[in-house]
Motif scaffolding. Structure first.
Motif, short mmCIF file in Angstrom:
data_model
loop_
_atom_site.label_atom_id
_atom_site.label_comp_id
_atom_site.label_asym_id
_atom_site.label_seq_id
_atom_site.Cartn_x
_atom_site.Cartn_y
_atom_site.Cartn_z
N MET A 1 0.70 -1.20 0.07
CA MET A 1 0.24 -0.06 0.09
C MET A 1 0.90 1.20 0.06
N GLY A 2 0.38 2.44 -0.70
CA GLY A 2 1.53 3.41 -0.90
C GLY A 2 0.74 4.53 -0.01
N ILE A 3 1.70 5.11 0.85
CA ILE A 3 1.32 6.19 1.64
C ILE A 3 2.27 7.43 1.55
N ILE A 4 1.98 8.59 2.19
CA ILE A 4 2.99 9.68 2.27
C ILE A 4 3.13 9.64 3.84
N GLU A 5 4.46 9.32 4.31
CA GLU A 5 4.77 9.10 5.58
C GLU A 5 5.47 10.25 6.20
N ARG A 6 5.13 10.62 7.46
CA ARG A 6 5.66 11.89 7.90
C ARG A 6 6.52 11.27 8.97
N THR A 10 9.99 15.67 7.94
CA THR A 10 10.15 15.12 6.77
C THR A 10 9.17 14.21 6.17
N LEU A 11 8.71 14.44 4.76
CA LEU A 11 7.72 13.55 4.43
C LEU A 11 8.47 12.58 3.37
N TYR A 12 7.97 11.10 3.25
CA TYR A 12 8.41 10.08 2.61
C TYR A 12 7.60 9.58 1.68
N CYS A 13 7.79 9.43 0.40
CA CYS A 13 7.00 8.34 -0.34
C CYS A 13 7.28 7.19 -0.12
N THR A 14 6.27 6.38 0.75
CA THR A 14 6.51 5.14 1.31
C THR A 14 5.65 4.11 0.82
N LYS A 27 8.36 -1.49 5.69
CA LYS A 27 7.90 -0.51 4.88
C LYS A 27 9.26 -0.17 3.90
N HIS A 28 8.97 0.55 2.72
CA HIS A 28 10.07 1.04 1.92
C HIS A 28 9.75 2.31 1.63
N ARG A 29 10.96 3.32 1.83
CA ARG A 29 10.71 4.51 1.43
C ARG A 29 11.67 4.83 0.01
N LYS A 30 10.99 5.42 -0.59
CA LYS A 30 11.43 5.73 -2.11
C LYS A 30 12.96 6.36 -1.98
N LEU A 31 13.92 5.92 -2.50
CA LEU A 31 15.15 6.26 -2.34
C LEU A 31 15.46 7.47 -3.02
N VAL A 32 14.99 7.75 -4.27
CA VAL A 32 15.18 9.16 -4.85
C VAL A 32 13.91 9.66 -5.39
N PRO A 33 13.32 10.65 -4.91
CA PRO A 33 12.16 11.29 -5.46
C PRO A 33 12.49 11.82 -6.74
N THR A 34 11.37 11.76 -7.61
CA THR A 34 11.69 11.96 -8.81
C THR A 34 11.36 13.42 -9.16
N ALA A 35 12.25 14.20 -10.02
CA ALA A 35 12.02 15.56 -10.49
C ALA A 35 11.36 16.78 -9.34
N SER A 36 10.20 17.09 -9.51
CA SER A 36 9.94 18.02 -8.49
C SER A 36 9.26 17.48 -7.40
N GLU A 37 9.27 16.14 -7.36
CA GLU A 37 8.97 15.54 -6.09
C GLU A 37 10.04 16.07 -4.84
N TRP A 41 9.46 15.67 -1.02
CA TRP A 41 10.01 14.34 -0.24
C TRP A 41 11.23 14.24 0.09
N GLY A 42 11.53 13.51 1.12
CA GLY A 42 12.99 13.24 1.64
C GLY A 42 13.47 11.95 0.86
#
Length: 214
Positions: A1-6, A10-14, A27-37, A41-42
């Motif tokens: 399940m995708g969430i925005i984690e705080r 800091t916010l993470y795409c998780t 959980k897995h936090r996105k390693l590299v937010p893309t472009a304007s993300e 996101w951290g």
């Protein structure tokens, strides 16, 4: 399940792994937010790169269970070869790839990953129209707003370890994709290609992963 984690400020795409009995298990936090993300996101680190083991009831033999290894890689992280290789090295069998990339080229990428990793690939992509967003949300043509204009075109898909599309890609809203997964297909697929096993060359190439929290 995708969430925005705080976490703190800091916010993470998780992506989170939820067991119906145990609750949150990983959980897995996105390693590299893309472009304007990256404005929002951290960056995740190596401490949240799990491959989660789970027992499932066999749909063939009800009295038996099967053990599956599940991972998640978020959107354009799937274009990072070393990340994919890391998950392959941990034996992922069900490779989840949630995304907002609804282009046809994404489907080719998912088939490539299934073939490369000899794993099942489950990619979920949203279907959304203008009415799903606030009235003042940015659109391509603000003078031609239409609640039925497609903002995100879907494309969820399930692919076998040999690149066969088992379900999807769906371009319709509110559709649930299902498929029977024979995990022995992972073993069969690795008979002639195991990119981190007999088809690897550790004497030439090696992968180093920094997995402690940073």
């Amino acid at each position: 399940m995708g969430i925005i984690e705080r976490d703190g400020g800091t916010l993470y795409c998780t992506a989170i792994f939820v067991d119906p009995v145990e609750g949150l298990v990983a959980k897995h936090r996105k390693l590299v937010p893309t472009a304007s993300e990256r404005l929002i996101w951290g960056q995740g680190d190596g401490s949240t790169l799990p491959v989660v083991g789970k027992e499932f009831e066999s749909c063939v033999e009800k009295a038996h269970t099967v053990h599956a290894k599940i991972s998640a890689t978020i959107c354009w992280e799937n274009y990072v070869p070393l990340l994919r290789t890391y998950y392959y090295s941990l034996g992922t069998q069900i490779y989840c790839a949630p995304t907002i990339d609804s282009r046809d080229t994404w489907q080719s990428s998912m088939q490539h990953i299934a073939l490369e990793g000899r794993c099942f690939v489950l990619s979920a992509c949203q279907f959304a129209t203008e009415k799903d967003y606030p009235p003042d949300h940015a659109v391509a043509d603000p003078n031609n707003r239409n609640p039925d204009n497609i903002m995100l075109g879907g494309g969820s898909v399930i692919i076998s370890p040999l690149g066969k599309v088992l379900a999807g890609p769906t371009r319709q809203p509110e559709e649930i994709l299902t498929a029977d997964l024979d995990l022995d297909d992972v073993v069969r697929g690795k008979f002639d290609l195991d990119s981190v096993g007999h088809y690897a060359r550790p004497d030439v190439f090696q992968l180093k992963a920094n997995i402690p929290p940073r």
